[in-house]
Design an enzyme around this catalytic site. Structure first.
Site, PDB file in Angstrom:
ATOM      1  N   ASP A 125      45.145  29.014  29.015  1.00  0.00           N
ATOM      2  CA  ASP A 125      44.480  29.765  30.090  1.00  0.00           C
ATOM      3  C   ASP A 125      45.036  29.440  31.477  1.00  0.00           C
ATOM      4  O   ASP A 125      44.824  30.197  32.418  1.00  0.00           O
ATOM      5  CB  ASP A 125      42.968  29.486  30.091  1.00  0.00           C
ATOM      6  CG  ASP A 125      42.312  29.811  28.756  1.00  0.00           C
ATOM      7  OD1 ASP A 125      42.864  30.643  28.012  1.00  0.00           O
ATOM      8  OD2 ASP A 125      41.264  29.213  28.443  1.00  0.00           O
TER       9      ASP A 125
ATOM     10  N   GLN B  79      48.162  34.592  20.697  1.00  0.00           N
ATOM     11  CA  GLN B  79      48.604  33.974  21.957  1.00  0.00           C
ATOM     12  C   GLN B  79      48.632  32.453  21.880  1.00  0.00           C
ATOM     13  O   GLN B  79      49.257  31.788  22.690  1.00  0.00           O
ATOM     14  CB  GLN B  79      47.666  34.389  23.102  1.00  0.00           C
ATOM     15  CG  GLN B  79      47.797  35.844  23.438  1.00  0.00           C
ATOM     16  CD  GLN B  79      46.545  36.392  24.133  1.00  0.00           C
ATOM     17  OE1 GLN B  79      46.518  36.513  25.334  1.00  0.00           O
ATOM     18  NE2 GLN B  79      45.523  36.718  23.369  1.00  0.00           N
TER      19      GLN B  79
HETATM   20  O1  F6P Z   1      40.736  28.264  26.063  1.00  0.00           O
HETATM   21  C1  F6P Z   1      41.667  28.824  25.187  1.00  0.00           C
HETATM   22  C2  F6P Z   1      41.110  30.038  24.509  1.00  0.00           C
HETATM   23  O2  F6P Z   1      42.109  30.570  23.654  1.00  0.00           O
HETATM   24  C3  F6P Z   1      40.573  31.118  25.436  1.00  0.00           C
HETATM   25  O3  F6P Z   1      41.591  31.884  26.035  1.00  0.00           O
HETATM   26  C4  F6P Z   1      39.662  31.882  24.512  1.00  0.00           C
HETATM   27  O4  F6P Z   1      38.650  32.500  25.243  1.00  0.00           O
HETATM   28  C5  F6P Z   1      39.101  30.796  23.628  1.00  0.00           C
HETATM   29  O5  F6P Z   1      39.978  29.691  23.709  1.00  0.00           O
HETATM   30  C6  F6P Z   1      38.944  31.182  22.183  1.00  0.00           C
HETATM   31  O6  F6P Z   1      38.321  30.143  21.505  1.00  0.00           O
HETATM   32  P1  F6P Z   1      38.229  30.027  19.915  1.00  0.00           P
HETATM   33  O7  F6P Z   1      39.583  29.567  19.431  1.00  0.00           O
HETATM   34  O8  F6P Z   1      37.165  29.050  19.677  1.00  0.00           O
HETATM   35  O9  F6P Z   1      37.925  31.396  19.404  1.00  0.00           O
END
Ligand code: F6P
Length: 370
Positions: free
Chosen positions: A149, A296
């Site tokens: 992020d 990503q």
């Molecule tokens: O903080 C990294 C991130 O990939 C964010 O961009 C996204 O909102 C979140 O983590 C997703 O989290 P999880 O892997 O728990 O779905």
């Protein structure tokens, strides 16, 4: 273990917490190599984030274990964004779950394994825990900032961001060719939580026509006007990049779900579909939505992230050996520097509205929907 004393450090631990980011393995590899080759230390890898530190799941890391991991995505140690030692889910006899402060168990593992100092590679959530552990127990801890992020204020850039940006840009390039062939609007929703860095920079690099970021609430009518204007000028397709945290003026971010045990409970997602539907309805132009999601976070890190990760990993060990505990290594271009952990997690880094990137984007005709 004494804060500020590096004397007698023979064994260190490495832990990865929170969501993974491409380049973590570069940090681990460099830290192990510097620790073993340069300082003659032993290194213990903590498995699966803070859960491993609480429940003593560890393994020895030698140079052999880190061979060949530089181009690998993910983390060889495993990670989780649950298992906060200050708020840990404990299963009760009646089958229920209660959250308890089990942070003292961390000390037990540290005693048992003989670890004398700890490198914690994490984002905002993990580094807050690192900071609390360091303050409450005077634990000799050093942090390494990690998140795709790019939202940590104390560092110019976090590793993982460049790879996520590359993936998002490649996606926009691919969407361009199909958008152009079908005369469609393509909406791409990207990650980034409450910061618009991935959307802004991938949108710029991929030549998007509209970029919607959390820092600039949008008006869907202005977005549609931009698309209609392009259409009137003979441009039969448009690319709209939407950050998962983008929101309309006077509206809220779209929450996909809440993950109760997670450091940060809110999971954003869904704004792309909303924007796509509204665009199709208002402009009458066929619209498709792509959510890039965890692509990503995956894959091989870019050269930038491999190098930044290696620099931070090496610097973290150097910091420990200088006795500078309770700090986080960071990028202060062109140098690697460090800041107190408490300061590092104090402020989120969001896209400044006065940023020259935003200004340039507007000047070349990109709409932010406002
Ligand atoms: O903080 C990294 C991130 O990939 C964010 O961009 C996204 O909102 C979140 O983590 C997703 O989290 P999880 O892997 O728990 O779905």
């Amino acid at each position: 273990m004494r804060r500020g004393s590096r004397k007698g450090i023979k064994k260190i631990g490495i832990l990865t917490g929170g969501g993974d980011a491409p380049g973590i393995n570069a940090v681990i590899r460099a830290a192990v190599k510097v620790a073993v080759r340069h300082y003659g230390l032993k290194v213990v890898g903590i498995e699966q984030g803070f859960g491993g530190l609480i429940e003593n799941r560890t393994r020895r890391l030698t140079q052999k274990e880190v061979m060949g991991i530089l181009p690998r995505g993910g983390t060889i140690l495993g990670t989780t964004n649950r298992d906060n030692p200050f708020h840990y889910p404990v299963r009760l006899e009646n089958g229920g779950i209660e959250f308890r402060d089990v942070s003292e168990k961390v000390l037990e593992t540290i005693e048992k394994t003989g670890i004398q100092a700890l490198i914690i590679i994490g984002g905002d959530g993990s580094l807050k825990i690192a900071s609390r552990l360091s303050e409450r127990y005077s634990l000799p801890v050093v942090g390494v900032p990690k998140t795709i992020d790019n939202d940590l204020s104390a560092t110019d850039q976090t590793f993982g961001f460049d790879t996520a940006l590359t993936t998002a840009t490649e996606a926009i390039d691919k969407l361009h060719t199909t958008a152009e062939s079908h005369y469609r609007i393509m909406v791409l929703e990207v990650m980034g939580r409450y910061a618009g860095w991935i959307a802004l920079q991938s949108g710029l690099a991929g030549g998007a026509d509209v970029i919607l970021i959390p820092e600039i609430p949008f008006d869907i009518n202005i977005v549609c006007d931009k698309i209609k204007e392009r259409s009137a000028a003979g441009k039969q397709f448009s690319i709209v990049v939407v950050a998962e945290g983008a929101k309309p003026i006077g509206g809220e971010m779209v929450v996909q779900k809440l993950v109760k045990e997670s450091f940060e409970q809110i999971r954003l997602g869904g704004i792309g579909s909303q924007v796509g539907e509204q665009i199709e309805e208002t402009t009458g132009i066929e619209t498709r939505v792509t959510v890039l999601g965890h692509l990503q976070r995956g894959g091989s890190p870019t050269p930038f992230d491999r190098i930044l990760g290696s620099r931070l990993g090496a610097a973290a060990v150097n910091l420990l050996m200088e006795g500078r505990f309770g700090e986080m290594v960071c990028l202060r271009t062109p140098h690697i520097a460090s800041v107190p952990l408490a300061e590092a997690v104090g402020e989120m880094r969001r896209v400044p509205l006065g940023s020259d990137m935003v200004r340039m984007a507007r000047q070349i005709g990109i709409s932010f929907g406002n």
